[in-house]
Design an enzyme around this catalytic site. Sequence first.
Site, PDB file in Angstrom:
ATOM      1  CB  SER A   1      -0.910   0.041   1.228  1.00 15.46           C
ATOM      2  OG  SER A   1      -1.674   1.239   1.197  1.00 15.46           O
TER       3      SER A   1
ATOM      4  CE  LYS B   1      -2.987  -2.354  -0.334  1.00 16.13           C
ATOM      5  NZ  LYS B   1      -3.882  -2.123  -1.408  1.00 16.13           N
TER       6      LYS B   1
ATOM      7  CG  HIS C   1      -4.997  -0.772   3.701  1.00 16.62           C
ATOM      8  ND1 HIS C   1      -5.198  -0.253   2.431  1.00 16.62           N
ATOM      9  CD2 HIS C   1      -4.222   0.124   4.341  1.00 16.62           C
ATOM     10  CE1 HIS C   1      -4.564   0.902   2.320  1.00 16.62           C
ATOM     11  NE2 HIS C   1      -3.963   1.149   3.466  1.00 16.62           N
ATOM     12  CG  ASN C   2      -7.207  -1.478  -0.765  1.00 16.50           C
ATOM     13  OD1 ASN C   2      -6.236  -1.227  -0.055  1.00 16.50           O
ATOM     14  ND2 ASN C   2      -7.106  -1.564  -2.071  1.00 16.50           N
TER      15      ASN C   2
ATOM     16  CD  GLU D   1      -7.483   3.058  -0.323  1.00  8.72           C
ATOM     17  OE1 GLU D   1      -6.409   2.568   0.076  1.00  8.72           O
ATOM     18  OE2 GLU D   1      -7.835   3.015  -1.517  1.00  8.72           O
TER      19      GLU D   1
HETATM   20  C1  6PG Z   1      -3.119   1.458  -1.743  1.00  7.99           C
HETATM   21  C2  6PG Z   1      -4.363   1.672  -2.550  1.00  7.99           C
HETATM   22  C3  6PG Z   1      -4.249   1.019  -3.882  1.00  7.99           C
HETATM   23  C4  6PG Z   1      -5.303   1.469  -4.885  1.00  7.99           C
HETATM   24  C5  6PG Z   1      -6.587   0.710  -4.706  1.00  7.99           C
HETATM   25  C6  6PG Z   1      -7.836   1.506  -4.674  1.00  7.99           C
HETATM   26  O1  6PG Z   1      -3.242   0.918  -0.649  1.00  7.99           O
HETATM   27  O2  6PG Z   1      -2.051   1.841  -2.218  1.00  7.99           O
HETATM   28  O3  6PG Z   1      -5.464   1.134  -1.878  1.00  7.99           O
HETATM   29  O4  6PG Z   1      -4.235  -0.355  -3.675  1.00  7.99           O
HETATM   30  O5  6PG Z   1      -5.416   2.831  -4.922  1.00  7.99           O
HETATM   31  O6  6PG Z   1      -6.597  -0.216  -5.724  1.00  7.99           O
HETATM   32  O7  6PG Z   1      -8.402   1.540  -5.914  1.00  7.99           O
HETATM   33  P1  6PG Z   1      -9.916   1.806  -6.243  1.00  7.99           P
HETATM   34  O8  6PG Z   1     -10.356   3.019  -5.468  1.00  7.99           O
HETATM   35  O9  6PG Z   1      -9.835   2.070  -7.705  1.00  7.99           O
HETATM   36  O10 6PG Z   1     -10.700   0.588  -5.926  1.00  7.99           O
END
Ligand code: 6PG
Length: 507
Positions: free
Chosen positions: A136, A208, A211-212, A215
């Site tokens: 990430s 991960k 994590h996303n 995010e």
């Molecule tokens: C990271 C990000 C990276 C990417 C994701 C999100 O941790 O560096 O999460 O993995 O930006 O793929 O992408 P989307 O918003 O397009 O789903």
Amino acid sequence: MELSAAPCDVGFIGLGVMGKNLTLNLADNGYRVAAFDLDPAKIAGVEAQDRAESGTVRVEGCPDIPAMLSRLSAPRLVVLSVPAGAPVDAVCEALLEAGIGPEDVVVDTGNSLWTDTVKREAHYRGRFHFFSTAVSGGEVGARFGPSLMPSGDPLAWARLAPLWQAIAAKVDPATGKPIERFEPGNPVTEGEPCAAYIGPAGAGHYVKMVHNGIEYADMQLICEAYHLLRSALGLSPAEIAAIFRRWNEGVLDSYLMDISAEVLETWDEQSDGPLVDVILDKAGQKGTGLWTAVSSLELGCPAPTIAQAVYARALSGQKSERVAAAEVLHGPESEPLTGEAADALIEQLHDALYCAKICAYAQGFQLMATAAQAQGWTLDFAAIARIWRAGCIIRAVFLHSIAEAYERDGNLANLLVDPFFTEQLHRYQGNWRRAVAQATLLGVPCGALSASLAYFDSYRLATLPANLLQGQRDFFGAHGFARIDAPESERFHVDWSAPARPVSRSQ
Ligand code: 6PG
């Protein structure tokens, strides 16, 4: 191409933005890299950048995979940065064809689906060590210090650990904050590296993925705060950026808050207005947030703020329908708030964002705990929170508090019941409720803020209306129910059509 006689330390396949930057990061940290990409221009690009930045050759471009393998001494270490899915399998097959062997280690650093990683590890076992590391931090993180979530064979990890700890982002142990230096050739070597072994194959990619998911939730919460400030108070993007900058000095201090302010401050020359006003409001997504929401549904472990963030992106995508609906569907009539009412809403929104964020992280950590139990993984949640304090997209000051919570109790049922977070939620929930109520009254959507609030209110209640729900299920489907005055394993059924409605133990 200047080839040194000495073998390279690591082979690298895939020189897109992430691959190129991870390669240069490895080179900055003293590792010599043999690099390959299907696109010769990308090989030339990384070689040229390496020479320009270092004045020497630390990255050797290779014309094909056999040539790359010939530059490595056994047992060989090969890192892949190729798109998730079929390309990973295609490269693994090409490596086998080129003679990769049982002692060699191949590391997938893409955003792979965690179940694919589990399958690959089993599929290639005995032919080479398939290892994974979720990365990430985007392109800047890859270049100057990402957060790394490695998992798989511990022997492969022993081999890889020095490299990953060198290139990872670093945290100042005294402050818990990132040590950032974005200078080619001058990597951060002090501090705690954001790279920790997560567990068996698939565990790192699962972590991960979550994590996303977090995010997605974090981004959506910030967007909802922006929306309310814009709609309810009529503030300009620059004024909202100033508020975000102020918030970024306290408990909300995070990378996502920082970049949101930067986006809002950016001016568009073409329209001579704020750039954000000309960006089409249709959110994209690559799938990791969706995977997190699906996993939460499959495991029966609620992550409503994360799921709501995925829904919000989907709803944003229905742009033409929304434009048409806006002509016929109206919300409440309202005037922008001003004066004390406006100041109060700004403070309420700050607290709402903080509480909602705590709930989103609580959902993510509980999801990881549930998956770990289902998979037989032992996850160190304090270590996971620590490696998310720098380098990754959700890096935030309050991850230090999450690490401390799991250091106090590694088996915490939920972050919400940690004494620190309980106290914070008690202290700020009033303003959280006021902000959600105000948004609701004004007709400004705040799905993630309120999904977090409903999660908090449901989690903290000893009794939920699922008693009525069980009654409904028994009424139309004879599904039976447990009673609070009998062992839970005993099932009861009511003959709902009988005049006296006798209750019986069901079979
Ligand atoms: C990271 C990000 C990276 C990417 C994701 C999100 O941790 O560096 O999460 O993995 O930006 O793929 O992408 P989307 O918003 O397009 O789903």
